[in-house]
Design an enzyme around this catalytic site. Structure first.
Site, PDB file in Angstrom:
ATOM      1  N   HIS A   4       0.865  -1.687  -7.003  1.00  0.00           N
ATOM      2  CA  HIS A   4       1.520  -1.559  -5.698  1.00  0.00           C
ATOM      3  C   HIS A   4       1.073  -2.700  -4.796  1.00  0.00           C
ATOM      4  O   HIS A   4      -0.067  -2.728  -4.329  1.00  0.00           O
ATOM      5  CB  HIS A   4       1.133  -0.213  -5.077  1.00  0.00           C
ATOM      6  CG  HIS A   4       2.086   0.279  -4.034  1.00  0.00           C
ATOM      7  ND1 HIS A   4       2.816  -0.577  -3.235  1.00  0.00           N
ATOM      8  CD2 HIS A   4       2.436   1.540  -3.655  1.00  0.00           C
ATOM      9  CE1 HIS A   4       3.561   0.154  -2.414  1.00  0.00           C
ATOM     10  NE2 HIS A   4       3.358   1.432  -2.657  1.00  0.00           N
ATOM     11  N   HIS A  35       4.398  -2.472   1.103  1.00  0.00           N
ATOM     12  CA  HIS A  35       4.268  -1.448   2.151  1.00  0.00           C
ATOM     13  C   HIS A  35       2.979  -1.538   2.970  1.00  0.00           C
ATOM     14  O   HIS A  35       2.519  -0.538   3.501  1.00  0.00           O
ATOM     15  CB  HIS A  35       4.406  -0.031   1.540  1.00  0.00           C
ATOM     16  CG  HIS A  35       5.730   0.165   0.850  1.00  0.00           C
ATOM     17  ND1 HIS A  35       6.010   1.250   0.070  1.00  0.00           N
ATOM     18  CD2 HIS A  35       6.853  -0.601   0.829  1.00  0.00           C
ATOM     19  CE1 HIS A  35       7.239   1.155  -0.419  1.00  0.00           C
ATOM     20  NE2 HIS A  35       7.781   0.029   0.039  1.00  0.00           N
ATOM     21  N   TYR A  79      -0.101  -1.900   2.154  1.00  0.00           N
ATOM     22  CA  TYR A  79      -1.377  -1.411   1.613  1.00  0.00           C
ATOM     23  C   TYR A  79      -2.280  -2.614   1.305  1.00  0.00           C
ATOM     24  O   TYR A  79      -1.948  -3.748   1.631  1.00  0.00           O
ATOM     25  CB  TYR A  79      -1.109  -0.519   0.386  1.00  0.00           C
ATOM     26  CG  TYR A  79      -0.314   0.732   0.740  1.00  0.00           C
ATOM     27  CD1 TYR A  79      -0.789   1.600   1.718  1.00  0.00           C
ATOM     28  CD2 TYR A  79       0.900   1.015   0.141  1.00  0.00           C
ATOM     29  CE1 TYR A  79      -0.067   2.739   2.071  1.00  0.00           C
ATOM     30  CE2 TYR A  79       1.628   2.151   0.490  1.00  0.00           C
ATOM     31  CZ  TYR A  79       1.133   3.007   1.456  1.00  0.00           C
ATOM     32  OH  TYR A  79       1.845   4.123   1.815  1.00  0.00           O
TER      33      TYR A  79
END
Ligand SMILES: Cc1cc2nc3c(=O)[nH]c(=O)nc-3n(C[C@H](O)[C@H](O)[C@H](O)COP(=O)(O)OP(=O)(O)OC[C@H]3O[C@@H](n4cnc5c(N)ncnc54)[C@H](O)[C@@H]3O)c2cc1C
Ligand SMILES: Cc1cc2nc3c(=O)[nH]c(=O)nc-3n(C[C@H](O)[C@H](O)[C@H](O)COP(=O)(O)O)c2cc1C
Length: 770
Positions: free
Chosen positions: A586, A589, A591
C-alpha cells in the site's frame, strides 16, 4: 413581457421564437451584430434524441430541419491503413446557415423583431427590458460586462483546430488519423448537405507549430491541408469560411443569471466539438428557459428555475466533452493499439457510449470486439476461452423458454481470464480492499470470514483483504487486522482456505503502514480523527500532522526505516504462511509509504526527499525487500495515489514516473487509486474518475493496471477492459452493496457462471425484481 436578446445564433433565435409562440403579446427583439448569412463554420450535427426534444418544442422548426438535413448511421475510422465501420449511430446534420435561416424565418413569421448589423456595446442600454438574454456566444460581451456576478472561467485547451468545409460527400461520420513528419493529424468530417461536408482538422500544438501553421493565413492553411489529405479528399477541394486555427475554450459560469440578465448557449457553457453538442445545448437551454418563464410570474424566480433545470444536464455533457477532448489531446498514446481496440476506445471515449450501448447499436461490430478481446486474453493467460452459448437474459418473471437455440459468442470482456506471473484469474472483477475495523488485537475473525467469504462466493476473480498492517503501531485503528504475530497468519489461513476450497476466486493481501494516519478512530466514528484515548506515537516522512489537531508525527530516521522494512518482510513471510495468492504494497492514501512519495507530506532534505526519485527511494526499498521474500511465482501489486487533488501535490504525469520505477523494480501490476493524502484535497469525483490515470500509466509505461473508483456497472467494467484502459476493474462500495455483484452481472448479460454446488438450484431460478 419585453425581452431583449443579444445574438442571433441558434440559442437566441430559438429562444425568441419559442417565447413569442407562448404569447404573441410578448415584445421580443433580437440584436445581431452581423447579417444572418455571415455565419462562421459549415455544418452542425444532431442525434436522434435531440431531434425528439426539438420536435416537442416546435414541430415546424423540427420538420424543416429534418427536410433539409442529411442523415446517416455509420462512423468510419481510418487508422493505420484500415477502415473500421460501426453502424447504428443515427446522426443528422444541417448546414449552420440553413439552421439559422429556418430559425430566423420562423422568428419573423411569429413577429419577433430582428435588429441585424446592430452590435450591442453595453447591455446596460437594454436593461429597461424585463429580460436581457446573453445569447452572444462563447466570447459574450454581456457576460463579461457582469463578470463578477456570473464568475466565468475559460479552460483553453492545448490542441489546435480549424473548421473547414469540402465538397467531398462522406458516407459516414469520418475520422482520419494521419501521421506526417510533424506529428499526428486528426480529422472529424461529416456531410451536412449534398456536396457539402464539414472537415475539422486538429493536432497537438507542437505538431501544428512544427508544420509552420502558427503564421499561416486561410490560404496557406487550405493549401497545407489539401496537400496533407490529398488521398483522402480524392480530388475535392477544401473550403474556408473565416477558418482560423483556434484553441477550444471550455467555458463555465458559476451563475447563469444576474437580476434580469441571463446567459444561454455558448455564453453560459461550451462543449468540445468532438461531442457535437454545442448547438443542441444552446437550443435545449432555450426550451428550458421559455418553460421556466411560463411557469413563474417573476423573472428572477424563473431564471433560478431555468438554471436549476439545466445545470445538471449541461455539466454532465461538459464532463463527457472533457473526456472526449482529452482523448483527442492524447490520441498519440493509442496509436499502437490494434485497429479494433483503437476503434472501440474512440467510440467509448466520452463514457456516454458503453460496451452495452454499442452492442445494441451494432452487434456485429461488438461481436468482433469481444472475439478479439477473448482471443488476446486467452493468449495472455495461456488458457482457452471457449465460445459460450449466449442467450438473451430471461425477462424477470417470464416462464423458462423451451430450449431456445444457443447463440455462440465470445464472453463479455469481464469474463475473460488474466494471468499475473503464476496466478491466473478466471475473470477481471476485483473486490477492492476495504477496512472493516473489526479485528481484535490484529487478528481477523468470523466477520472477516463472512465478509470476504461471501464476496468470494459472489464470483469476483480476485478478492482483496483489507489493509493489513505490518506492526501493532502501523495500524490505522486498534481494530485493524495485522500480520505481525503467528496467530494472525493462522486466522488469515482459515479465510484463505475457505476462499480456495469453496470458490473459484483468488485472494490478495494488502500490506500497509498507516504512518501519520495511525492511531485514529473507526471510519464511522470520525475518519482520520485521533483516538479519544489510548493514542500511540505516529511516524511519517516529515513531521506534518494530517489535521491541525492531529498528532504531530515523528519524522522517520534511517533506523526507523530499517525497522519498517523488517516489519514488511516479517508480514510477507506470514502472508506466505496464510497462503495469499497476491501481495499488494500500500503506497497510497497518505499512509507511511505514500507520505514519502507526495511532496505535500515529504519535506525531507536527505536522500529520501526532494526529487521524485529520492521520494520513491524508501518505498522502493520496502518493495524490493518484500519482493525478495515473496515467492517468485506469486505476483505483486502496488496501490498508488496517482494524484493528490491538491495544489503542489502529485500530478498525473508524476504517477507515470512512479509506475515506471515500480515496473523497473519488478512490480507486476499498478493499482491506481488517487487522493486521501491531505485533508484539504479537492477530488474531482465522477463516474470512473480515476480510470484515466490507470489508462495513461498502462499505455505510457507498459505495465498492467487495475482501475478503481466509481466503477459500478458491468457496462463500465466491459468498456474499461475492452478499451484497454486497465487490465482489471476493482470495485469497493458496489461489492458492499451487493456481495454477489459478479454473479448478478453474469445473469444480466446471459453469461453462464455456474453457482457453487450447494446453490445449484439457482442455475434454473428466475429472480423477480424486488
Ligand atoms: C469547430 C466547431 C465545430 C462545431 N461543431 C458543432 C456541431 O457539429 N454540432 C453542434 O451542435 N455544435 C457545434 N459547434 C458549436 C456551435 O457552433 C455552438 O455551440 C453554437 O453555435 C452555440 O450557439 P449560440 O447561439 O449560443 O452562440 P453562437 O452560435 O456563437 O451565436 C452568437 C451570436 O451572437 C452574435 N453576437 C456576439 N456578440 C454580439 C454583440 N455584442 N451584439 C450583437 N450580436 C452579437 C454573434 O455574431 C453570433 O451570431 C461547433 C463549434 C465549433 C467552434
Ligand atoms: C469502507 C471502506 C474501506 C476502505 N478501506 C480501504 C483499504 O483498506 N485499503 C485501500 O487501499 N482502500 C480502501 N478503501 C478504498 C477502496 O478500496 C476504493 O479505492 C474506493 O472505495 C473507491 O472505490 P469505489 O468507488 O468502488 O467504492 C476503502 C473504501 C471503503 C468504502
Amino acid at each position: 413581457m419585453k425581452a431583449a436578446v443579444v445574438g442571433a445564433g441558434p440559442a437566441g433565435l430559438f429562444f425568441a421564437l419559442l417565447l413569442k409562440k407562448t404569447d404573441p403579446r410578448h415584445e421580443v427583439v433580437v440584436y445581431e451584430r452581423n447579417r444572418l448569412d455571415d455565419t462562421f463554420g459549415f455544418g452542425v450535427v444532431f442525434s436522434d434524441a435531440t431531434e425528439q426534444a426539438l420536435e416537442g418544442a416546435d414541430a415546424e422548426v423540427s420538420a424543416a430541419m429534418i427536410a433539409e438535413g442529411h442523415r446517416w448511421d455509420d462512423i468510419e475510422i481510418h487508422y493505420r491503413g484500415r477502415v473500421l465501420t460501426s453502424t447504428g449511430h443515427a446522426f443528422s446534420a444541417l448546414s449552420r446557415q440553413t439552421l439559422l435561416r429556418i430559425l430566423a424565418d420562423r422568428c419573423r413569421a411569429l413577429g419577433v423583431r430582428m435588429c441585424l448589423e446592430r452590435e450591442i456595446q453595453d447591455p446596460e442600454s437594454l436593461r429597461d427590458a424585463d429580460l436581457v438574454l446573453a445569447a452572444d456566444g462563447a466570447n459574450s460581451a454581456v457576460r463579461e460586462r457582469y463578470r463578477e456576478h456570473f464568475r466565468p472561467s475559460a479552460d483553453v485547451r492545448p490542441n489546435k483546430f480549424v473548421w473547414l468545409g469540402t465538397s467531398k460527400p462522406f458516407p459516414a461520420f469520418t475520422f482520419y488519423f494521419k501521421p506526417d513528419a510533424h506529428g499526428l493529424w486528426r480529422v472529424h468530417a461529416y456531410q451536412y448537405e449534398p456536396d457539402h461536408s464539414t472537415f475539422i482538422v486538429e493536432a497537438r500544438d507542437e505538431t501544428w507549430q512544427a508544420a509552420g501553421l502558427a503564421r499561416a493565413g486561410e490560404a496557406e492553411t487550405i493549401a497545407f491541408c489539401e496537400r496533407l489529405f490529398a488521398t483522402e479528399l480524392e480530388g475535392h477541394r477544401l473550403l474556408s469560411n473565416r477558418s482560423i486555427w483556434r484553441s477550444f475554450p471550455t467555458i463555465r459560469n458559476e451563475r447563469w443569471h444576474h437580476e434580469n440578465v441571463a446567459l444561454i448557449g455558448d455564453a453560459a457553457h461550451t462543449a468540445h466539438f468532438s461531442v457535437g453538442s454545442g448547438t443542441k445545448l444552446a437550443m435545449e437551454d432555450a426550451i428550458a428557459l421559455v418553460r421556466a418563464l411560463a411557469m413563474h410570474e417573476r423573472i428572477p424566480q424563473a431564471l433560478v428555475a431555468y438554471e436549476r433545470a439545466r445545470r445538471p444536464a449541461v455539466e454532465s455533457l461538459q464532463r463527457a466533452a472533457q473526456a472526449s477532448l482529452m482523448w483527442f489531446e492524447d490520441t498519440e498514446r493509442y496509436m499502437t493499439l490494434e485497429p479494433i481496440q483503437f476503434a472501440f476506445t474512440l467510440l467509448t471515449r466520452s463514457l456516454r457510449v458503453t460496451h452495452q450501448n454499442l452492442k445494441v447499436r451494432d452487434p456485429a461490430f461488438m461481436a468482433e470486439v469481444d472475439a478479439w478481446f477473448a482471443a488476446q486474453a486467452s493468449a495472455q493467460a495461456g488458457v482457452p476461452v471457449p465460445a459460450i452459448p449466449l442467450n438473451p437474459p430471461p425477462a424477470a418473471g417470464a416462464p423458462p423458454s423451451p430450449a431456445s437455440p444457443a447463440i455462440l459468442s465470445a464472453p463479455p470482456p469481464m469474463f475473460t481470464p488474466f494471468r499475473i506471473r503464476g496466478l491466473v484469474l478466471s475473470n477481471r472483477v476485483v473486490v477492492s480492499p476495504m477496512s472493516q475495523y473489526s479485528a481484535e488485537d490484529g487478528t481477523p475473525n468470523d466477520w472477516h470470514l463472512v465478509h470476504l467469504g461471501s464476496r468470494a462466493l459472489g464470483g469476483a476473480g480476485l478478492v482483496f483483504a483489507e489493509m493489513t498492517d505490518v506492526s501493532e503501531e502501523a495500524r490505522i485503528t486498534p481494530w485493524c487486522p495485522g500480520l505481525y504475530q503467528p496467530e494472525h497468519a493462522a486466522a488469515w489461513r482459515r479465510i484463505v482456505d475457505f476462499v480456495h476450497g469453496r470458490t473459484e476466486s483468488k485472494i490478495a493481501v494488502q500490506l500497509g503502514h498507516a504512518g501519520r494516519k495511525a492511531s485514529t478512530r473507526r471510519l464511522w466514528e470520525g475518519d482520520n480523527e485521533p483516538l479519544p484515548a489510548g493514542n500511540w506515537p505516529v511516524v511519517s516522512a516529515s513531521a506534518i500532522p494530517y489535521y491541525p489537531h492531529s498528532q504531530v508525527p515523528k519524522e522517520v530516521t534511517r533506523a526507523d526505516m530499517d525497522g519498517v522494512i523488517a516489519d514488511f518482510v516479517r508480514a510477507t513471510r506470514l502472508a506466505i504462511e496464510a497462503g495469499f495468492d497476491l501481495l499488494e504494497v500500500h503506497m497510497a492514501h497518505g499512509y507511511l509509504l505514500a507520505s514519502f512519495i507526495s511532496p505535500l507530506t515529504n519535506q525531507r532534505s536527505d536522500d529520501y526527499g526532494g526529487s521524485l526519485e529520492n521520494r520513491m527511494r524508501f518505498p522502493l526499498e520496502v518493495f524490493d525487500a518484500v519482493r525478495g521474500a515473496w515467492p517468485a511465482h506469486k505476483p505483486m501489486s502496488v496501490r498508488i495515489s496517482a494524484v493528490d487533488w491538491a495544489p503542489g501535490g502529485m500530478q498525473a504525469a508524476d504517477s507515470v514516473e512512479v509506475a515506471r520505477l515500480l515496473k523497473a523494480h519488478d512490480c507486476d501490476i499498478t493499482d491506481v487509486s488517487a487522493g486521501q493524502t491531505v485533508a484539504d484535497a479537492k477530488p474531482q469525483y465522477g463516474r470512473q474518475f480515476q480510470t484515466p490515470f490507470a489508462d495513461r500509466i498502462r499505455h505510457e509505461v507498459g505495465i498492467a493496471t487495475m482501475a478503481v473508483g466509481n466503477i459500478s456497472s458491468y457496462q463500465d467494467v466491459n468498456t474499461i477492459l475492452a478499451a484497454g484502459r486497465a487490465d482489471l476493474c476493482v470495485l469497493a462500495r458496489a461489492h458492499l452493496w451487493d456481495p454477489y455483484w459478479t454473479r448478478h452481472a453474469a445473469y444480466e448479460q446471459g453469461y453462464p457462471l455456474p453457482w457453487p454446488d450447494p446453490y445449484a438450484t439457482l442455475n434454473k431460478y428466475k429472480p423477480r425484481p424486488i
